[in-house]
Design a protein around this motif. Structure first.
Motif, PDB file in Angstrom:
ATOM      1  N   HIS A  27       0.846  -1.196  -0.029  1.00 17.61           N
ATOM      2  CA  HIS A  27       0.011  -0.113   0.037  1.00 17.61           C
ATOM      3  C   HIS A  27       0.721   1.157  -0.049  1.00 17.61           C
ATOM      4  O   HIS A  27       1.355   1.708   1.086  1.00 17.61           O
ATOM      5  CB  HIS A  27      -0.968  -0.261   1.120  1.00 17.61           C
ATOM      6  N   HIS A  29       1.616   4.941  -2.626  1.00 23.48           N
ATOM      7  CA  HIS A  29       1.003   5.856  -3.873  1.00 23.48           C
ATOM      8  C   HIS A  29       2.163   6.408  -4.402  1.00 23.48           C
ATOM      9  O   HIS A  29       3.278   6.576  -4.062  1.00 23.48           O
ATOM     10  CB  HIS A  29       0.252   7.243  -3.075  1.00 23.48           C
ATOM     11  N   TYR A  45      -7.635  17.615  -1.235  1.00 24.14           N
ATOM     12  CA  TYR A  45      -6.496  18.085  -0.714  1.00 24.14           C
ATOM     13  C   TYR A  45      -5.311  18.028  -2.012  1.00 24.14           C
ATOM     14  O   TYR A  45      -5.431  17.476  -3.187  1.00 24.14           O
ATOM     15  CB  TYR A  45      -5.831  17.038   0.390  1.00 24.14           C
ATOM     16  N   ALA A  72      -4.553   7.416  -5.342  1.00 26.34           N
ATOM     17  CA  ALA A  72      -5.131   8.128  -4.394  1.00 26.34           C
ATOM     18  C   ALA A  72      -5.961   8.971  -4.935  1.00 26.34           C
ATOM     19  O   ALA A  72      -6.150   9.451  -6.187  1.00 26.34           O
ATOM     20  CB  ALA A  72      -4.187   8.806  -3.691  1.00 26.34           C
ATOM     21  N   SER A  73      -6.944   9.591  -4.103  1.00 26.23           N
ATOM     22  CA  SER A  73      -8.069  10.381  -4.402  1.00 26.23           C
ATOM     23  C   SER A  73      -7.657  11.704  -4.876  1.00 26.23           C
ATOM     24  O   SER A  73      -8.467  12.316  -5.810  1.00 26.23           O
ATOM     25  CB  SER A  73      -8.948  10.563  -3.172  1.00 26.23           C
ATOM     26  N   ARG A 120     -10.293   0.697  -6.233  1.00 26.31           N
ATOM     27  CA  ARG A 120     -10.537   1.070  -4.886  1.00 26.31           C
ATOM     28  C   ARG A 120     -12.015   1.511  -5.127  1.00 26.31           C
ATOM     29  O   ARG A 120     -12.248   2.444  -5.773  1.00 26.31           O
ATOM     30  CB  ARG A 120      -9.403   2.000  -4.430  1.00 26.31           C
ATOM     31  N   ARG A 126     -14.197  12.848   3.817  1.00 23.45           N
ATOM     32  CA  ARG A 126     -13.348  13.880   3.703  1.00 23.45           C
ATOM     33  C   ARG A 126     -12.491  13.669   2.509  1.00 23.45           C
ATOM     34  O   ARG A 126     -11.638  14.831   2.187  1.00 23.45           O
ATOM     35  CB  ARG A 126     -12.540  13.903   4.927  1.00 23.45           C
ATOM     36  N   TYR A 153     -12.121   1.307   1.434  1.00 23.53           N
ATOM     37  CA  TYR A 153     -11.570   2.211   2.472  1.00 23.53           C
ATOM     38  C   TYR A 153     -12.764   2.965   3.031  1.00 23.53           C
ATOM     39  O   TYR A 153     -13.547   3.625   2.336  1.00 23.53           O
ATOM     40  CB  TYR A 153     -10.299   3.328   1.732  1.00 23.53           C
ATOM     41  N   HIS A 177      -6.348  -0.641   5.822  1.00 24.02           N
ATOM     42  CA  HIS A 177      -5.955   0.241   7.422  1.00 24.02           C
ATOM     43  C   HIS A 177      -7.003  -0.694   8.382  1.00 24.02           C
ATOM     44  O   HIS A 177      -7.323   0.169   9.306  1.00 24.02           O
ATOM     45  CB  HIS A 177      -5.874   1.655   7.304  1.00 24.02           C
ATOM     46  N   ARG A 180      -9.901   0.874   9.868  1.00 24.32           N
ATOM     47  CA  ARG A 180      -9.637   1.867  10.914  1.00 24.32           C
ATOM     48  C   ARG A 180     -10.255   1.922  12.149  1.00 24.32           C
ATOM     49  O   ARG A 180     -11.033   2.878  12.401  1.00 24.32           O
ATOM     50  CB  ARG A 180     -10.039   3.286   9.941  1.00 24.32           C
ATOM     51  N   ARG A 214      -1.430   6.592  11.436  1.00 24.99           N
ATOM     52  CA  ARG A 214      -3.000   7.316  11.352  1.00 24.99           C
ATOM     53  C   ARG A 214      -3.813   6.962  12.291  1.00 24.99           C
ATOM     54  O   ARG A 214      -4.654   7.529  12.808  1.00 24.99           O
ATOM     55  CB  ARG A 214      -3.661   6.688  10.018  1.00 24.99           C
ATOM     56  N   ASP A 245       2.116   2.862   3.394  1.00 26.39           N
ATOM     57  CA  ASP A 245       1.272   4.001   2.909  1.00 26.39           C
ATOM     58  C   ASP A 245       2.150   5.405   2.485  1.00 26.39           C
ATOM     59  O   ASP A 245       1.569   6.384   2.608  1.00 26.39           O
ATOM     60  CB  ASP A 245       0.520   4.238   4.138  1.00 26.39           C
ATOM     61  N   PRO A 249      -0.326  10.536   2.852  1.00 29.34           N
ATOM     62  CA  PRO A 249      -1.029  11.621   2.847  1.00 29.34           C
ATOM     63  C   PRO A 249      -1.845  12.192   3.878  1.00 29.34           C
ATOM     64  O   PRO A 249      -2.517  11.271   4.755  1.00 29.34           O
ATOM     65  CB  PRO A 249      -2.162  11.349   1.571  1.00 29.34           C
ATOM     66  N   ASN A 250      -2.077  13.337   4.260  1.00 22.67           N
ATOM     67  CA  ASN A 250      -3.065  13.996   5.228  1.00 22.67           C
ATOM     68  C   ASN A 250      -2.755  13.788   6.737  1.00 22.67           C
ATOM     69  O   ASN A 250      -3.539  13.661   7.576  1.00 22.67           O
ATOM     70  CB  ASN A 250      -4.534  13.396   5.044  1.00 22.67           C
TER      71      ASN A 250
HETATM   72  C1  0GY Z   1      -4.354   6.492   2.481  1.00 24.67           C
HETATM   73  C2  0GY Z   1      -5.087   7.190   3.582  1.00 24.67           C
HETATM   74  C3  0GY Z   1      -5.583   8.383   2.927  1.00 24.67           C
HETATM   75  C4  0GY Z   1      -5.740   9.088   1.708  1.00 24.67           C
HETATM   76  C5  0GY Z   1      -6.266   8.520   0.587  1.00 24.67           C
HETATM   77  O1  0GY Z   1      -6.776   8.162  -1.807  1.00 24.67           O
HETATM   78  C6  0GY Z   1      -6.399   9.060  -0.598  1.00 24.67           C
HETATM   79  O2  0GY Z   1      -6.062  10.156  -0.836  1.00 24.67           O
HETATM   80  O3  0GY Z   1      -6.370   6.882   0.598  1.00 24.67           O
HETATM   81  C7  0GY Z   1      -6.125   9.429   4.016  1.00 24.67           C
HETATM   82  O4  0GY Z   1      -6.175  10.489   3.844  1.00 24.67           O
HETATM   83  O5  0GY Z   1      -6.746   8.695   5.206  1.00 24.67           O
HETATM   84  O6  0GY Z   1      -4.525   5.185   2.301  1.00 24.67           O
HETATM   85  O7  0GY Z   1      -3.584   6.854   1.787  1.00 24.67           O
END
Ligand code: 0GY
Length: 289
Positions: A27, A29, A45, A72-73, A120, A126, A153, A177, A180, A214, A245, A249-250
């Motif tokens: 995992h 990115h 973000y 990633a998003s 995914r 968020r 996720y 994760h 969570r 996290r 990871d 991010p974030n």
């Molecule tokens: C992770 C966790 C996060 C972000 C993303 O796709 C994403 O932007 O997964 C997060 O902010 O918890 O797995 O990278």
């Protein structure tokens, strides 16, 4: 980059723990670089760039052999940076894409040929706008034909409501994760029991014992997260994956040292047999078979 965004560790330590030969970081990115692979207008973000070359240098530094790169998003459904990284990795990386229902089977086949093996579904509010369940189900039908799995996720409180939907997907499912968990509640809390029960009831469900950074309230020690990950590794040794990871991010509380994250592995997988499954056999079966 957002003004409160914490860039990844510039100089991670060399881990004391030596991973087995062929270990997979399942995992991580790649972000940008933005001048070549711009971030998506729909992103929630804006990270600091984290290139494929930096990822592969980290892989070598940590004593790992392969990567599974998760879209990633911040790049949304534009998988160009991911596909470029897969091509550069020359067989040493696989990918998990983020797609919508406009993707055709031919497009997915091209992505498969490049090394993508899953998609995914992100339910973290968020990070993404919500997607109707029937859209997810139509994507699941398409990716099934390629033998892909679905990475999900979500936050722990959402699991109960999601279970009937997840049971409809009909593919292998990989939960990011550990679902969570709220580690302050302890490993015996009904919320984590629900997650363990979900894995016990469904042999198609895997999880990533990732992201102590996290989930912890005790950074950078992470000892509060260890019992959660160790329980999963010992109960479901054939269905767990591990990942850094990177580039994290974030993160708001601290910047994790990736070498230190690797040193947590023997605490959650205490025997060489469990480590071999977690880091090599399981990811190889899912991504390279
Ligand atoms: C992770 C966790 C996060 C972000 C993303 O796709 C994403 O932007 O997964 C997060 O902010 O918890 O797995 O990278």
């Amino acid at each position: 980059m957002d003004k409160d965004y914490l860039p990844f560790h510039p100089n991670p330590s060399k881990p004391t723990y030596q991973a087995p030969a062929g270990a997979v970081d399942a995992h991580c990115h790649v972000f940008g670089p933005a001048d070549k692979f711009p971030y998506h207008p729909k992103r929630k973000y804006t990270p600091c760039d984290a290139s494929e070359d930096q990822l592969f240098a980290l892989r070598d530094h940590l004593g790992f052999s392969r990567n599974v790169i998760v879209q990633a998003s911040c790049h949304s459904t534009d998988n160009a940076a991911l596909l470029d990284a897969l091509q550069t990795a020359g067989g040493l990386a696989r990918g998990v894409a983020f797609i919508d229902d406009s993707f055709t089977i031919d497009q997915l086949q091209t992505m498969h040929d490049a090394g993508v093996r899953g998609v995914r579904f992100n339910f973290v509010k968020r990070l993404v706008d919500s997607t109707p369940k029937d859209v997810f189900l139509s994507i699941a039908e398409k990716v099934k034909t390629l033998g892909w799995h679905i990475v999900v996720y979500f936050e722990a409180p959402d699991l109960e409501e999601l279970i009937p939907f997840l049971n409809e997907l009909g593919t292998t499912i990989v939960v990011d994760h550990m679902g969570r968990p709220d580690v302050a509640k302890g490993v015996d809390h009904p919320d984590f029991e629900r997650f363990l029960g979900f894995m016990a009831d469904n042999e198609n469900v895997w999880c990533k014992v990732s992201c102590p950074e996290r989930l912890t309230l005790q950074a950078p020690d992470y000892s509060d997260v260890v019992p959660f990950a160790k329980t999963l590794v010992e109960r479901f040794p054939e269905r767990v994956l591990w990942g850094t990871d990177w580039p994290h991010p974030n993160m708001k509380s601290h910047v994790p040292d990736d070498g230190h994250l690797v040193d947590v592995i023997p605490m959650i997988a205490p025997t060489t047999e469990l480590q071999q499954k977690l880091l090599v056999d399981n990811p190889m079966r899912l991504y390279w078979a």
